[in-house]
Design an enzyme around this catalytic site. Structure first.
Site, PDB file in Angstrom:
ATOM      1  N   HIS A  70       0.747  -1.219   0.109  1.00  0.00           N
ATOM      2  CA  HIS A  70       0.114  -0.031   0.069  1.00  0.00           C
ATOM      3  C   HIS A  70       0.692   1.475   0.105  1.00  0.00           C
ATOM      4  CE1 HIS A  70      -3.663   2.391   1.469  1.00  0.00           C
ATOM      5  NE2 HIS A  70      -2.602   3.046   1.724  1.00  0.00           N
ATOM      6  N   GLU A  71       1.851   1.416   0.946  1.00  0.00           N
ATOM      7  CA  GLU A  71       2.728   2.363   1.104  1.00  0.00           C
ATOM      8  C   GLU A  71       3.607   2.715  -0.162  1.00  0.00           C
ATOM      9  OE1 GLU A  71       2.171   4.757   3.172  1.00  0.00           O
ATOM     10  OE2 GLU A  71       0.593   3.619   4.362  1.00  0.00           O
TER      11      GLU A  71
ATOM     12  N   HIS B 179       1.833   4.535  -2.445  1.00  0.00           N
ATOM     13  CA  HIS B 179       2.040   5.948  -2.363  1.00  0.00           C
ATOM     14  C   HIS B 179       3.279   6.625  -3.038  1.00  0.00           C
ATOM     15  CE1 HIS B 179      -1.595   6.822  -0.333  1.00  0.00           C
ATOM     16  NE2 HIS B 179      -1.448   5.941   0.518  1.00  0.00           N
TER      17      HIS B 179
END
Length: 707
Positions: free
Chosen positions: A499-500, A503
């Protein structure tokens, strides 16, 4: 809508740069090659001859005094530019003497500001962390002062009123500049302006008091070992004991959630859930009531009928009416599925505990019992298939191939700790340098305690046409391995890391012209969507095999049955869980869109209505221990579900049938990631999907794997 620090011994390694090459399948040699490419995460470069990162203005390893001096220079330069803009006669305003200086200042200052601020998250030196926090305080105070400068506002407003032709992104930027000033009341009368500042100070003080009350709460319950049957030995060992030999259960979320999930004794679960729901009962209820009243007054000064309309107006949802429709549509669509899930749990409780009624306090325990029976998943054993190096190699491989990128480690870049690695990001076709990212992923003392991505430099295009490239930092708290072996990740850590890193890709691939719209500086209803899209790769067999490998033989990924079980587990009892979240979102939206609400009675009414007849526990007041409504997500608690729904639509519509479709990946990069905040999110998603986003795929994903 989710930064770090460091400490460890410095080790040296031979200078080298290593490309992360693409590999296909789970071939042993290719997997090993990628694993070795990541091994630099565990070693330190020699201090001498450190390479500058061409195009990066983020400064690493500043001393405490250097940080404070840089902060003073940042403030002085900002004042100089704002003074120059303010001095422009109103009949002489142009893009070049008003808008361009402010846009260029923002782009140039951001990496310097971050150079002062990010050390508080990662530095091993206490004096540096303190200086960083002080620099942030000074810079924030200056930024706040600039946002209230009426002289600058008048000049910006004068240019905006000229109505000169400009491209849509520049027009959007000017609109945002004006809006920023006007959110501080600069377009209001003097009396209203003073009222805005007074209310803002009161709201901030009450919000912090609400959180402080919860943090200061030290209430606990005492239980014998017999009353805690089902809790693991490690959990019991972590508890303090009272003089009578009973265990102390403090009402902290980590203690309470573990007990509600594992304790076999229904009366214990009920007592703990009830006590947890009564924390700070009267005092925080009073604080929340005052907060809501002040927020409504604040919003009305700006012409809104209530605080929810004020808060949502600048978000993707636009109106509180739209939020209500969204939440109610999702809730209604999940009712049949949730009813079936609840019936299953009630039947199991009846078998185990007889005729005792099923309560909200039983939800976590019986969900876990059913999941244990339905899924052959031992998450402790599963860790052995997720060595950090293998997982990270797979994530880099997937994102490179999907989005047409090439990652290359910068072996001799300056870093702040031996565990940190730096990578250049290039466009695979043109070879253009797109940006850099730092990885600081291992836990250490004094480091920020959560996983997140920090923008160190935003992308931007200057008035002269020079492009500034983005730089990102991914911080996590993973455990290092021992004896030269890679650390092993729990599956939730795998999902969080993917997920990160989503980003990171989101930040690097942004091509907005203004730093204001770069990377992660986008609509808060939109910012999580790209990363949530990428989470889906953690549940598909093809990609799971790329990010897994048995720690003693990384050529052996997890098998197909485990992959299928993980996908089914992901959606297990998802309807009931979402219903519970929707309950709180509706509560948050109602209190912020309606006057004089009886908060306790509202919750009593909403709870059985949304939770299929399950009443709230007698005597509890969930409004008194719901911090998201008090600070940070007031009138915006819906945003997490909103992001998940539209991320699911994107994945199901575009990626689900072909996880490595490079053409679709490039469309996503160019139409979604590249835009940043330069366009309205609904326009961005509609352009990519070829239609407006829908909730249908999200509902289908829940019903497909129903128990």
């Amino acid at each position: 809508m989710e930064m770090t620090e460091n400490q460890s011994d410095k080790t040296s390694k031979q200078k080298r740069e290593r490309n992360l090459l693409a590999f296909t399948g789970a071939a042993a040699l290719a997997a090993l090659a990628l694993s070795l490419a990541i091994s630099a995460l565990n070693s330190r470069r020699k201090k001498s001859n450190k390479k500058d990162l061409s195009g990066s203005n983020a400064r690493i390893n500043l001393s405490a005094s250097e940080i404070l001096k840089l902060a003073d220079r940042i403030i002085a330069k900002s004042k100089e530019v704002h003074d120059a803009v303010a001095s422009v006669p109103l009949d002489k305003v142009t893009y070049a003497n008003v808008i361009s200086p402010l846009a260029d200042l923002e782009a140039h200052q951001f990496p310097r500001v971050q150079s002062c601020v990010f050390p508080k998250l990662v530095s091993t030196l206490e004096d540096v962390r303190k200086a960083s926090a002080e620099a942030e305080r000074r810079i924030d105070a200056h930024v706040s002062m600039c946002s209230k400068r009426e002289d600058v506002y008048r000049v910006v407003k004068a240019f905006a009123s000229k109505g000169e032709w400009m491209n849509p992104e520049a027009k959007h930027y000017i609109k945002c500049l004006v809006r920023d000033f006007e959110q501080n009341g600069l377009n209001l009368t003097v009396t209203k302006k003073q009222e805005v500042q007074r209310l803002r100070a009161q709201i901030e003080e009450l919000s912090l008091r609400y959180i402080r009350n919860l943090n200061d709460d030290s209430s606990c319950l005492l239980f014998s070992e017999a009353e805690l049957v089902g809790l693991p030995t490690e959990y019991l060992k972590s508890l303090d004991k009272a003089g009578n030999g009973k265990y102390k259960i403090t009402l902290r979320s980590h203690n309470v959630l573990a007990l509600l999930e594992l304790c076999q004794v229904g009366t214990t679960r009920r007592m703990v859930a009830a006590a947890y729901g009564k924390r700070c009962g009267e005092v925080n209820l009073s604080v929340l009531e005052s907060l809501v009243e002040l927020r409504h007054k604040y919003a009305r000064l700006f012409g809104y009928s209530n605080y929810a309309d004020y808060a949502v107006d600048l978000r993707m949802a636009k109106t509180s009416t739209k939020v209500f429709e969204f939440l109610e549509d999702i809730s209604a669509s999940l009712t049949d599925l949730a009813t079936g899930e609840l019936a299953l749990l009630k039947d199991l409780k009846k078998k185990e505990e007889g005729e005792l009624p099923f309560g909200i306090e039983d939800l976590l325990y019986y969900v876990k019992r059913v999941e244990e029976a339905q899924f052959d998943l031992d998450f402790g054993a599963l860790k052995q298939y997720f060595p950090v190096d293998v997982v990270l190699s797979g994530i880099l491989k997937i994102t490179q191939d999907l989005f047409g990128l090439r990652f290359q480690e910068v072996a001799d870049a300056e870093i702040w700790h031996g565990d940190v690695s730096v990578f250049s990001v290039f466009d695979l076709s043109s070879g253009e340098l797109l940006g850099y990212f730092y990885l600081d992923i291992y836990t250490r003392e004094g480091k920020y305690g959560h996983t997140c991505v920090v923008a160190l430099q935003n992308g931007a295009l200057s008035y002269s046409g020079e492009r500034q490239i983005p730089v990102a930092l991914l911080i996590s708290q993973l455990q290092k391995g021992n004896g030269g072996h890679s650390g092993l990740l729990r599956f939730p850590e795998v999902v969080s890391l993917f997920h990160e890193f989503g980003h990171v890709v989101q930040h690097i691939c942004n091509r907005a012209s203004f730093a204001r719209f770069s990377g992660l500086r986008v609509d808060p209803d939109f910012v999580e969507i790209p990363a949530l899209v990428l989470e889906n790769w953690c549940y598909e067999s093809f990609s799971l095999k790329l990010i897994s490998g048995f720690h003693q033989d990384i050529t052996k990924p997890i098998n197909d049955e485990i992959c299928k079980s993980l996908k089914r587990w992901r959606n297990s009892f998802s309807a009931l869980k979402l219903k519970q979240e929707i309950l709180y979102c509706l509560f948050d939206q109602i209190i912020h869109s309606t006057d004089n609400v009886d908060i306790v009675e509202l919750f009593k009414h909403l709870h059985p209505k949304v939770m299929l007849g399950l009443p709230m526990l007698e005597g509890t007041n969930p409004a008194s221990c719901f911090p998201r409504s008090a600070i940070g997500f007031e009138a915006a608690c819906y945003s997490r579900i909103w992001s998940e729904v539209f991320a699911t639509d994107i994945f199901a519509s575009k990626f689900c049938d072909d996880l490595v479709n490079h053409h679709v990946g490039m469309q996503f990069r160019n139409k979604v990631l590249a835009m940043g905040g330069a366009k309205e999110p609904i326009e961005i998603l509609s352009d990519f999907l070829g239609r407006e986003p829908s909730i249908d795929a999200f509902i289908d994903s829940k019903t497909k794997y129903s128990p």
